[in-house]
Design a protein around this motif. Sequence first.
Motif, mmCIF file in Angstrom:
data_model
loop_
_atom_site.group_PDB
_atom_site.id
_atom_site.type_symbol
_atom_site.label_atom_id
_atom_site.label_comp_id
_atom_site.label_asym_id
_atom_site.label_seq_id
_atom_site.Cartn_x
_atom_site.Cartn_y
_atom_site.Cartn_z
ATOM 1 N N VAL A 1 0.880 -1.161 0.000
ATOM 2 C CA VAL A 1 0.000 0.000 0.000
ATOM 3 C C VAL A 1 0.919 1.212 0.000
ATOM 4 N N SER A 2 0.984 1.872 -1.137
ATOM 5 C CA SER A 2 1.831 3.053 -1.287
ATOM 6 C C SER A 2 0.971 4.289 -1.093
ATOM 7 N N LEU A 3 1.283 5.057 -0.080
ATOM 8 C CA LEU A 3 0.480 6.221 0.266
ATOM 9 C C LEU A 3 1.018 7.502 -0.359
ATOM 10 N N ARG A 4 1.535 7.369 -1.562
ATOM 11 C CA ARG A 4 1.963 8.557 -2.305
ATOM 12 C C ARG A 4 1.645 8.329 -3.777
ATOM 13 N N ASN A 5 1.460 9.400 -4.489
ATOM 14 C CA ASN A 5 1.186 9.299 -5.925
ATOM 15 C C ASN A 5 2.379 8.692 -6.637
ATOM 16 N N GLY A 6 2.118 7.768 -7.531
ATOM 17 C CA GLY A 6 3.177 7.160 -8.327
ATOM 18 C C GLY A 6 3.920 6.040 -7.637
ATOM 19 N N GLY A 7 3.516 5.658 -6.440
ATOM 20 C CA GLY A 7 4.204 4.607 -5.704
ATOM 21 C C GLY A 7 4.148 3.252 -6.383
ATOM 22 N N CYS A 8 3.164 3.054 -7.235
ATOM 23 C CA CYS A 8 3.014 1.772 -7.939
ATOM 24 C C CYS A 8 3.455 1.870 -9.396
ATOM 25 N N ALA A 9 4.312 2.827 -9.694
ATOM 26 C CA ALA A 9 4.772 3.009 -11.076
ATOM 27 C C ALA A 9 5.415 1.725 -11.594
ATOM 28 N N PRO A 10 5.152 1.376 -12.835
ATOM 29 C CA PRO A 10 5.748 0.170 -13.418
ATOM 30 C C PRO A 10 7.272 0.177 -13.276
ATOM 31 N N GLY B 1 8.942 -0.008 -10.510
ATOM 32 C CA GLY B 1 9.355 0.380 -9.170
ATOM 33 C C GLY B 1 9.336 -0.828 -8.235
ATOM 34 N N LEU B 2 9.960 -0.696 -7.069
ATOM 35 C CA LEU B 2 10.051 -1.801 -6.133
ATOM 36 C C LEU B 2 8.676 -2.341 -5.761
ATOM 37 N N ASP B 3 7.733 -1.471 -5.423
ATOM 38 C CA ASP B 3 6.403 -1.917 -5.002
ATOM 39 C C ASP B 3 5.726 -2.740 -6.091
ATOM 40 N N ASP B 4 5.783 -2.258 -7.309
ATOM 41 C CA ASP B 4 5.190 -2.954 -8.459
ATOM 42 C C ASP B 4 5.883 -4.288 -8.693
ATOM 43 N N ARG B 5 7.191 -4.295 -8.655
ATOM 44 C CA ARG B 5 7.950 -5.527 -8.914
ATOM 45 C C ARG B 5 7.694 -6.591 -7.853
ATOM 46 N N LEU B 6 7.572 -6.192 -6.588
ATOM 47 C CA LEU B 6 7.275 -7.161 -5.530
ATOM 48 C C LEU B 6 5.912 -7.817 -5.764
ATOM 49 N N GLY B 7 4.939 -7.019 -6.135
ATOM 50 C CA GLY B 7 3.616 -7.557 -6.424
ATOM 51 C C GLY B 7 3.635 -8.519 -7.604
ATOM 52 N N GLU B 8 4.299 -8.120 -8.674
ATOM 53 C CA GLU B 8 4.381 -8.976 -9.860
ATOM 54 C C GLU B 8 5.104 -10.289 -9.570
ATOM 55 N N GLY C 1 1.086 -10.796 -5.962
ATOM 56 C CA GLY C 1 0.417 -9.842 -5.078
ATOM 57 C C GLY C 1 -0.053 -8.623 -5.860
ATOM 58 N N ARG C 2 -0.050 -7.485 -5.206
ATOM 59 C CA ARG C 2 -0.528 -6.251 -5.831
ATOM 60 C C ARG C 2 0.202 -5.059 -5.250
ATOM 61 N N CYS C 3 0.079 -3.968 -5.939
ATOM 62 C CA CYS C 3 0.496 -2.677 -5.413
ATOM 63 C C CYS C 3 -0.723 -1.772 -5.473
ATOM 64 N N LEU C 4 -1.088 -1.215 -4.342
ATOM 65 C CA LEU C 4 -2.225 -0.304 -4.250
ATOM 66 C C LEU C 4 -1.692 1.086 -3.957
ATOM 67 N N ASP C 5 -2.174 2.066 -4.704
ATOM 68 C CA ASP C 5 -1.758 3.440 -4.415
ATOM 69 C C ASP C 5 -2.982 4.339 -4.365
ATOM 70 N N LEU C 6 -2.770 5.623 -4.337
ATOM 71 C CA LEU C 6 -3.855 6.571 -4.142
ATOM 72 C C LEU C 6 -4.888 6.563 -5.261
ATOM 73 N N SER C 7 -4.573 5.959 -6.402
ATOM 74 C CA SER C 7 -5.565 5.863 -7.477
ATOM 75 C C SER C 7 -6.550 4.718 -7.218
ATOM 76 N N ASP C 8 -6.256 3.872 -6.223
ATOM 77 C CA ASP C 8 -7.130 2.762 -5.852
ATOM 78 C C ASP C 8 -7.960 3.145 -4.628
ATOM 79 N N ASP C 9 -9.029 2.398 -4.384
ATOM 80 C CA ASP C 9 -9.761 2.517 -3.125
ATOM 81 C C ASP C 9 -9.008 1.633 -2.136
#
Length: 190
Positions: free
Chosen positions: A142-151, A153-160, A164-172
């Motif tokens: 859960v990235s609490l900043r804009n762009g935290g789940c950018a393709p 990036g670490l958060d995105d790569r861990l999910g892939e 798993g997933r990467c959730l950021d401010l564009s998600d609920d």
Amino acid sequence: MLYLLDNSTSMTDSQVWEGQGRAKDVVARSMSSLGPKDTYGVRLLAVEKGEKATDAVPFGAYATPDGARRTVAGAPVADLDARVADGIRAGLATLRDGPSDDRPRLLVLVTDDEDSAGIGKRERDTLVADAAAAPLVRIVTVSLRNGGCAPGGLDDRLGEATGGRCLDLSDDITTELAAEVAKTGTGDAQ
């Protein structure tokens, strides 16, 4: 299931620590589907260099999540950097060393990504490779900043790497994290 909660001062500086839809609230709400057969814990990542993350809620089974939710709601910030890479490594080890049955394993990282920015490419690559190893531990960030789940990036790569997933401010974030926790707590039933 193990929550890794970034409790560094940047979380309050970014105004993502307290309040509805913020770090502590998102974690506490997601616990509502946990039951007495679920094993879970919460670790706070802001510690001195070389120290282990602090167990706010020790990893174990609880009759209800009410006490854990209260503990998370009262969790303090620390004027230290969050040791994100160390927390992920230790969290993966805890979940892999836990019950050896076929229950799904979930690692939830809640962060503003400020302390992740200092993780170098080699260490990021190693973390992703470690995360992808067996037995499978899904990672939801859960990235609490804009762009935290950018393709890429670490958060995105861990999910892939872990399914798993990467959730950021564009998600609920609140609803989506609660769904991920519920899915894991029910054996990944859809």
